[in-house]
Design a protein around this motif. Sequence first.
Motif, PDB file in Angstrom:
ATOM      1  N   LEU A  55       0.832  -1.207   0.000  1.00 56.23           N
ATOM      2  CA  LEU A  55       0.000   0.000   0.000  1.00 56.23           C
ATOM      3  C   LEU A  55       0.864   1.254   0.000  1.00 56.23           C
ATOM      4  N   ILE A  56       1.875   1.277   0.859  1.00 55.51           N
ATOM      5  CA  ILE A  56       2.749   2.444   0.981  1.00 55.51           C
ATOM      6  C   ILE A  56       3.422   2.764  -0.346  1.00 55.51           C
ATOM      7  N   MET A  57       3.985   1.763  -0.996  1.00 57.03           N
ATOM      8  CA  MET A  57       4.740   2.019  -2.227  1.00 57.03           C
ATOM      9  C   MET A  57       3.838   2.390  -3.396  1.00 57.03           C
ATOM     10  N   VAL A  58       2.627   1.866  -3.445  1.00 58.82           N
ATOM     11  CA  VAL A  58       1.688   2.288  -4.484  1.00 58.82           C
ATOM     12  C   VAL A  58       1.311   3.761  -4.261  1.00 58.82           C
ATOM     13  N   CYS A  59       0.952   4.109  -3.040  1.00 58.16           N
ATOM     14  CA  CYS A  59       0.606   5.511  -2.736  1.00 58.16           C
ATOM     15  C   CYS A  59       1.789   6.448  -2.964  1.00 58.16           C
ATOM     16  N   PHE A  60       2.962   6.040  -2.528  1.00 55.24           N
ATOM     17  CA  PHE A  60       4.170   6.859  -2.694  1.00 55.24           C
ATOM     18  C   PHE A  60       4.476   7.048  -4.182  1.00 55.24           C
ATOM     19  N   SER A  61       4.303   6.015  -4.975  1.00 56.40           N
ATOM     20  CA  SER A  61       4.569   6.102  -6.409  1.00 56.40           C
ATOM     21  C   SER A  61       3.583   7.042  -7.106  1.00 56.40           C
ATOM     22  N   ILE A  62       2.326   7.004  -6.710  1.00 60.81           N
ATOM     23  CA  ILE A  62       1.343   7.949  -7.267  1.00 60.81           C
ATOM     24  C   ILE A  62       1.758   9.370  -6.921  1.00 60.81           C
ATOM     25  N   TYR A  63       2.054   9.601  -5.646  1.00 55.91           N
ATOM     26  CA  TYR A  63       2.480  10.939  -5.208  1.00 55.91           C
ATOM     27  C   TYR A  63       3.704  11.412  -5.991  1.00 55.91           C
ATOM     28  N   LEU A  64       4.707  10.542  -6.104  1.00 58.46           N
ATOM     29  CA  LEU A  64       5.943  10.924  -6.793  1.00 58.46           C
ATOM     30  C   LEU A  64       5.705  11.207  -8.267  1.00 58.46           C
ATOM     31  N   SER A  65       4.796  10.479  -8.904  1.00 59.64           N
ATOM     32  CA  SER A  65       4.529  10.729 -10.322  1.00 59.64           C
ATOM     33  C   SER A  65       3.978  12.144 -10.525  1.00 59.64           C
ATOM     34  N   TYR A  66       3.167  12.622  -9.614  1.00 62.88           N
ATOM     35  CA  TYR A  66       2.675  13.998  -9.701  1.00 62.88           C
ATOM     36  C   TYR A  66       3.762  14.995  -9.315  1.00 62.88           C
ATOM     37  N   LEU A  67       4.481  14.712  -8.235  1.00 61.38           N
ATOM     38  CA  LEU A  67       5.547  15.620  -7.792  1.00 61.38           C
ATOM     39  C   LEU A  67       6.572  15.834  -8.903  1.00 61.38           C
ATOM     40  N   PHE A  68       7.032  14.745  -9.497  1.00 69.94           N
ATOM     41  CA  PHE A  68       8.074  14.862 -10.522  1.00 69.94           C
ATOM     42  C   PHE A  68       7.557  15.458 -11.829  1.00 69.94           C
ATOM     43  N   SER A  69       6.258  15.385 -12.065  1.00 67.50           N
ATOM     44  CA  SER A  69       5.725  16.034 -13.264  1.00 67.50           C
ATOM     45  C   SER A  69       5.585  17.543 -13.049  1.00 67.50           C
ATOM     46  N   ILE A  70       5.535  17.958 -11.794  1.00 70.21           N
ATOM     47  CA  ILE A  70       5.413  19.381 -11.458  1.00 70.21           C
ATOM     48  C   ILE A  70       6.772  20.007 -11.128  1.00 70.21           C
ATOM     49  N   ARG A  71       7.572  19.315 -10.341  1.00 72.84           N
ATOM     50  CA  ARG A  71       8.799  19.895  -9.783  1.00 72.84           C
ATOM     51  C   ARG A  71      10.031  19.028  -9.967  1.00 72.84           C
ATOM     52  N   LYS A  72      10.292  18.571 -11.114  1.00 73.45           N
ATOM     53  CA  LYS A  72      11.502  17.770 -11.298  1.00 73.45           C
ATOM     54  C   LYS A  72      12.713  18.702 -11.225  1.00 73.45           C
ATOM     55  N   SER A  73      13.542  18.464 -10.230  1.00 69.62           N
ATOM     56  CA  SER A  73      14.769  19.243 -10.068  1.00 69.62           C
ATOM     57  C   SER A  73      15.819  18.334  -9.444  1.00 69.62           C
ATOM     58  N   LYS A  74      17.045  18.770  -9.470  1.00 69.63           N
ATOM     59  CA  LYS A  74      18.113  17.984  -8.854  1.00 69.63           C
ATOM     60  C   LYS A  74      17.870  17.820  -7.360  1.00 69.63           C
ATOM     61  N   PHE A  75      17.317  18.841  -6.725  1.00 70.37           N
ATOM     62  CA  PHE A  75      17.056  18.762  -5.287  1.00 70.37           C
ATOM     63  C   PHE A  75      15.976  17.719  -4.981  1.00 70.37           C
ATOM     64  N   VAL A  76      14.896  17.714  -5.749  1.00 75.89           N
ATOM     65  CA  VAL A  76      13.824  16.733  -5.533  1.00 75.89           C
ATOM     66  C   VAL A  76      14.365  15.321  -5.773  1.00 75.89           C
ATOM     67  N   ILE A  77      15.175  15.157  -6.806  1.00 68.97           N
ATOM     68  CA  ILE A  77      15.800  13.857  -7.071  1.00 68.97           C
ATOM     69  C   ILE A  77      16.695  13.455  -5.902  1.00 68.97           C
ATOM     70  N   PHE A  78      17.444  14.406  -5.353  1.00 71.40           N
ATOM     71  CA  PHE A  78      18.307  14.127  -4.203  1.00 71.40           C
ATOM     72  C   PHE A  78      17.496  13.665  -2.991  1.00 71.40           C
ATOM     73  N   VAL A  79      16.415  14.369  -2.680  1.00 72.40           N
ATOM     74  CA  VAL A  79      15.593  14.015  -1.516  1.00 72.40           C
ATOM     75  C   VAL A  79      14.983  12.625  -1.710  1.00 72.40           C
ATOM     76  N   TYR A  80      14.504  12.366  -2.911  1.00 70.34           N
ATOM     77  CA  TYR A  80      13.935  11.044  -3.191  1.00 70.34           C
ATOM     78  C   TYR A  80      15.004   9.953  -3.078  1.00 70.34           C
ATOM     79  N   THR A  81      16.170  10.195  -3.643  1.00 71.78           N
ATOM     80  CA  THR A  81      17.264   9.218  -3.571  1.00 71.78           C
ATOM     81  C   THR A  81      17.649   8.956  -2.123  1.00 71.78           C
ATOM     82  N   LEU A  82      17.690   9.991  -1.326  1.00 74.22           N
ATOM     83  CA  LEU A  82      17.990   9.847   0.102  1.00 74.22           C
ATOM     84  C   LEU A  82      16.956   8.947   0.775  1.00 74.22           C
ATOM     85  N   ALA A  83      15.686   9.168   0.457  1.00 74.04           N
ATOM     86  CA  ALA A  83      14.622   8.345   1.046  1.00 74.04           C
ATOM     87  C   ALA A  83      14.794   6.870   0.660  1.00 74.04           C
TER      88      ALA A  83
END
Length: 154
Positions: A55-83
């Motif tokens: 459940l967590i990974m499906v919800c997280f993946s939906i959220y990330l698909s919207y986040l990255f379509s709006i705010r794809k940046s090196k910083f967002v990629i860094f925070v996601y990679t850290l997670a």
Amino acid sequence: MKKAYLFILFLIINFGALALGSWFMGDAVTGDWYSNLNKAPWTPPGWVFGAAWTLIMVCFSIYLSYLFSIRKSKFVIFVYTLAVLLNMSWNYVFFNQQLTQLGFVNIILLTLVILYFFITFGDDKLSRLKYLLLPYIIWLCIATSLNAYVVFNN
């Protein structure tokens, strides 16, 4: 179409990371070390972990698909990679290396990173979608309490 592509990409990355994390912990869950630990009375049965993470990974993946379509940046990629790295490394640190205190620090850091997603990237465009992170946040709070119990009672 871009969001669907991103959703599939994040599903692959997130479930791949879970698989790697599981591989890193080896057979520790069924081993003597973990079996002999004093565990919290609220430790859920094993099947709950798989259901929760799905459940967590499906919800997280939906959220990330919207986040990255709006705010794809090196910083967002860094925070996601850290997670992702914190999520994978916890299994290795806690189960494989049996470093429960370091695991506790690791899971606290992961919780803070996911809370950072919720707070920082929950602006107008993501104001409702940020609630897809709640299963992750709730589960991390439970997991942190389970890890803390092991640290302070063993």
